[in-house]
Scaffold this motif. Structure first.
Motif, PDB file in Angstrom:
ATOM      1  N   THR A 143      -0.629  14.079  -3.870  1.00  0.00           N
ATOM      2  CA  THR A 143      -0.310  12.784  -3.285  1.00  0.00           C
ATOM      3  C   THR A 143      -1.600  12.139  -2.799  1.00  0.00           C
ATOM      4  O   THR A 143      -2.326  12.719  -1.995  1.00  0.00           O
ATOM      5  CB  THR A 143       0.673  12.929  -2.101  1.00  0.00           C
ATOM      6  OG1 THR A 143       1.829  13.630  -2.558  1.00  0.00           O
ATOM      7  CG2 THR A 143       1.072  11.566  -1.557  1.00  0.00           C
ATOM      8  N   VAL A 144      -1.878  10.936  -3.317  1.00  0.00           N
ATOM      9  CA  VAL A 144      -3.054  10.156  -2.919  1.00  0.00           C
ATOM     10  C   VAL A 144      -2.567   9.103  -1.932  1.00  0.00           C
ATOM     11  O   VAL A 144      -1.786   8.223  -2.284  1.00  0.00           O
ATOM     12  CB  VAL A 144      -3.722   9.491  -4.143  1.00  0.00           C
ATOM     13  CG1 VAL A 144      -4.902   8.641  -3.706  1.00  0.00           C
ATOM     14  CG2 VAL A 144      -4.161  10.547  -5.143  1.00  0.00           C
ATOM     15  N   ILE A 145      -3.024   9.212  -0.700  1.00  0.00           N
ATOM     16  CA  ILE A 145      -2.619   8.308   0.369  1.00  0.00           C
ATOM     17  C   ILE A 145      -3.735   7.285   0.582  1.00  0.00           C
ATOM     18  O   ILE A 145      -4.878   7.668   0.850  1.00  0.00           O
ATOM     19  CB  ILE A 145      -2.328   9.095   1.663  1.00  0.00           C
ATOM     20  CG1 ILE A 145      -1.273  10.159   1.375  1.00  0.00           C
ATOM     21  CG2 ILE A 145      -1.891   8.163   2.788  1.00  0.00           C
ATOM     22  CD1 ILE A 145      -1.110  11.186   2.460  1.00  0.00           C
ATOM     23  N   PRO A 146      -3.423   5.994   0.437  1.00  0.00           N
ATOM     24  CA  PRO A 146      -4.461   4.957   0.483  1.00  0.00           C
ATOM     25  C   PRO A 146      -5.291   4.899   1.754  1.00  0.00           C
ATOM     26  O   PRO A 146      -6.358   4.304   1.760  1.00  0.00           O
ATOM     27  CB  PRO A 146      -3.674   3.650   0.305  1.00  0.00           C
ATOM     28  CG  PRO A 146      -2.444   4.056  -0.426  1.00  0.00           C
ATOM     29  CD  PRO A 146      -2.116   5.442   0.088  1.00  0.00           C
ATOM     30  N   MET A 183       0.843  -1.160   0.000  1.00  0.00           N
ATOM     31  CA  MET A 183       0.000   0.000   0.000  1.00  0.00           C
ATOM     32  C   MET A 183       0.901   1.239   0.000  1.00  0.00           C
ATOM     33  O   MET A 183       1.460   1.613   1.013  1.00  0.00           O
ATOM     34  CB  MET A 183      -0.905  -0.034   1.233  1.00  0.00           C
ATOM     35  CG  MET A 183      -1.967   1.004   1.202  1.00  0.00           C
ATOM     36  SD  MET A 183      -3.284   0.713   2.403  1.00  0.00           S
ATOM     37  CE  MET A 183      -2.492   1.168   3.919  1.00  0.00           C
ATOM     38  N   LEU A 184       1.043   1.832  -1.173  1.00  0.00           N
ATOM     39  CA  LEU A 184       1.916   2.989  -1.333  1.00  0.00           C
ATOM     40  C   LEU A 184       1.138   4.205  -1.785  1.00  0.00           C
ATOM     41  O   LEU A 184       0.155   4.094  -2.505  1.00  0.00           O
ATOM     42  CB  LEU A 184       2.997   2.681  -2.366  1.00  0.00           C
ATOM     43  CG  LEU A 184       3.922   1.506  -2.061  1.00  0.00           C
ATOM     44  CD1 LEU A 184       4.816   1.227  -3.257  1.00  0.00           C
ATOM     45  CD2 LEU A 184       4.759   1.796  -0.834  1.00  0.00           C
ATOM     46  N   ALA A 185       1.626   5.362  -1.383  1.00  0.00           N
ATOM     47  CA  ALA A 185       1.023   6.615  -1.837  1.00  0.00           C
ATOM     48  C   ALA A 185       1.392   6.836  -3.305  1.00  0.00           C
ATOM     49  O   ALA A 185       2.484   6.486  -3.739  1.00  0.00           O
ATOM     50  CB  ALA A 185       1.517   7.771  -0.989  1.00  0.00           C
ATOM     51  N   GLU A 186       0.461   7.395  -4.060  1.00  0.00           N
ATOM     52  CA  GLU A 186       0.682   7.728  -5.469  1.00  0.00           C
ATOM     53  C   GLU A 186       0.855   9.229  -5.591  1.00  0.00           C
ATOM     54  O   GLU A 186       0.065   9.997  -5.038  1.00  0.00           O
ATOM     55  CB  GLU A 186      -0.515   7.293  -6.318  1.00  0.00           C
ATOM     56  CG  GLU A 186      -0.700   5.798  -6.419  1.00  0.00           C
ATOM     57  CD  GLU A 186       0.185   5.166  -7.469  1.00  0.00           C
ATOM     58  OE1 GLU A 186       0.781   5.893  -8.294  1.00  0.00           O
ATOM     59  OE2 GLU A 186       0.286   3.937  -7.463  1.00  0.00           O
ATOM     60  N   GLU A 246     -10.054   6.237  -6.470  1.00  0.00           N
ATOM     61  CA  GLU A 246     -10.865   5.014  -6.480  1.00  0.00           C
ATOM     62  C   GLU A 246      -9.997   3.773  -6.262  1.00  0.00           C
ATOM     63  O   GLU A 246     -10.347   2.893  -5.484  1.00  0.00           O
ATOM     64  CB  GLU A 246     -11.612   4.907  -7.812  1.00  0.00           C
ATOM     65  CG  GLU A 246     -12.549   3.735  -7.888  1.00  0.00           C
ATOM     66  CD  GLU A 246     -13.294   3.680  -9.215  1.00  0.00           C
ATOM     67  OE1 GLU A 246     -13.745   2.579  -9.573  1.00  0.00           O
ATOM     68  OE2 GLU A 246     -13.412   4.720  -9.890  1.00  0.00           O
ATOM     69  N   SER A 247      -8.859   3.708  -6.906  1.00  0.00           N
ATOM     70  CA  SER A 247      -7.946   2.571  -6.736  1.00  0.00           C
ATOM     71  C   SER A 247      -7.428   2.491  -5.304  1.00  0.00           C
ATOM     72  O   SER A 247      -7.321   1.401  -4.736  1.00  0.00           O
ATOM     73  CB  SER A 247      -6.761   2.678  -7.698  1.00  0.00           C
ATOM     74  OG  SER A 247      -7.172   2.549  -9.015  1.00  0.00           O
ATOM     75  N   ALA A 248      -7.102   3.649  -4.732  1.00  0.00           N
ATOM     76  CA  ALA A 248      -6.612   3.676  -3.355  1.00  0.00           C
ATOM     77  C   ALA A 248      -7.686   3.184  -2.388  1.00  0.00           C
ATOM     78  O   ALA A 248      -7.392   2.428  -1.456  1.00  0.00           O
ATOM     79  CB  ALA A 248      -6.172   5.088  -2.984  1.00  0.00           C
TER      80      ALA A 248
END
Length: 100
Positions: free
Chosen positions: A21-24, A1-4, A87-89
């Motif tokens: 930054t998208v944080i899951p 689980m990594l931030a994008e 959505e993926s996160a």
């Protein structure tokens, strides 16, 4: 689980770049480098409004639906990419929590 992380040029402001930054775990961080401006929100506070060639990303306060904390205009393609990342996160986080 990594931030994008992604970098977007803000429409109408070619000199402004938003590092997103998208944080899951359900958080979004936006840093507008040139202004040294940092914005944060939970996924459930975010709304996308499309109009013409741009999409407005709005962060609304959870307690008051009319209270806007911040907003950012993105190109439609960038907004779609960001929505897919969010959505993926969310899906990745739900899968992880289910597996625990």
């Amino acid at each position: 689980m990594l931030a994008e992380c992604r970098q977007f040029v803000l429409p109408g402001h070619n000199e402004l770049h938003a590092e997103v930054t998208v944080i899951p775990t359900g958080e979004l961080e936006v840093n507008i480098k040139e202004n040294n401006n940092s914005l944060k929100a939970d996924f459930d506070e975010l709304y996308f409004y499309s109009a013409g060639k741009e999409t407005e990303l709005v962060c609304r306060d959870q307690l008051g639906a009319e209270s806007v904390r911040w907003h950012l205009n993105l190109a439609n393609d960038d907004a779609r990419e960001l929505a897919k990342l969010i959505e993926s996160a969310e899906e990745e986080y739900e899968t992880l929590m289910r597996d625990l």
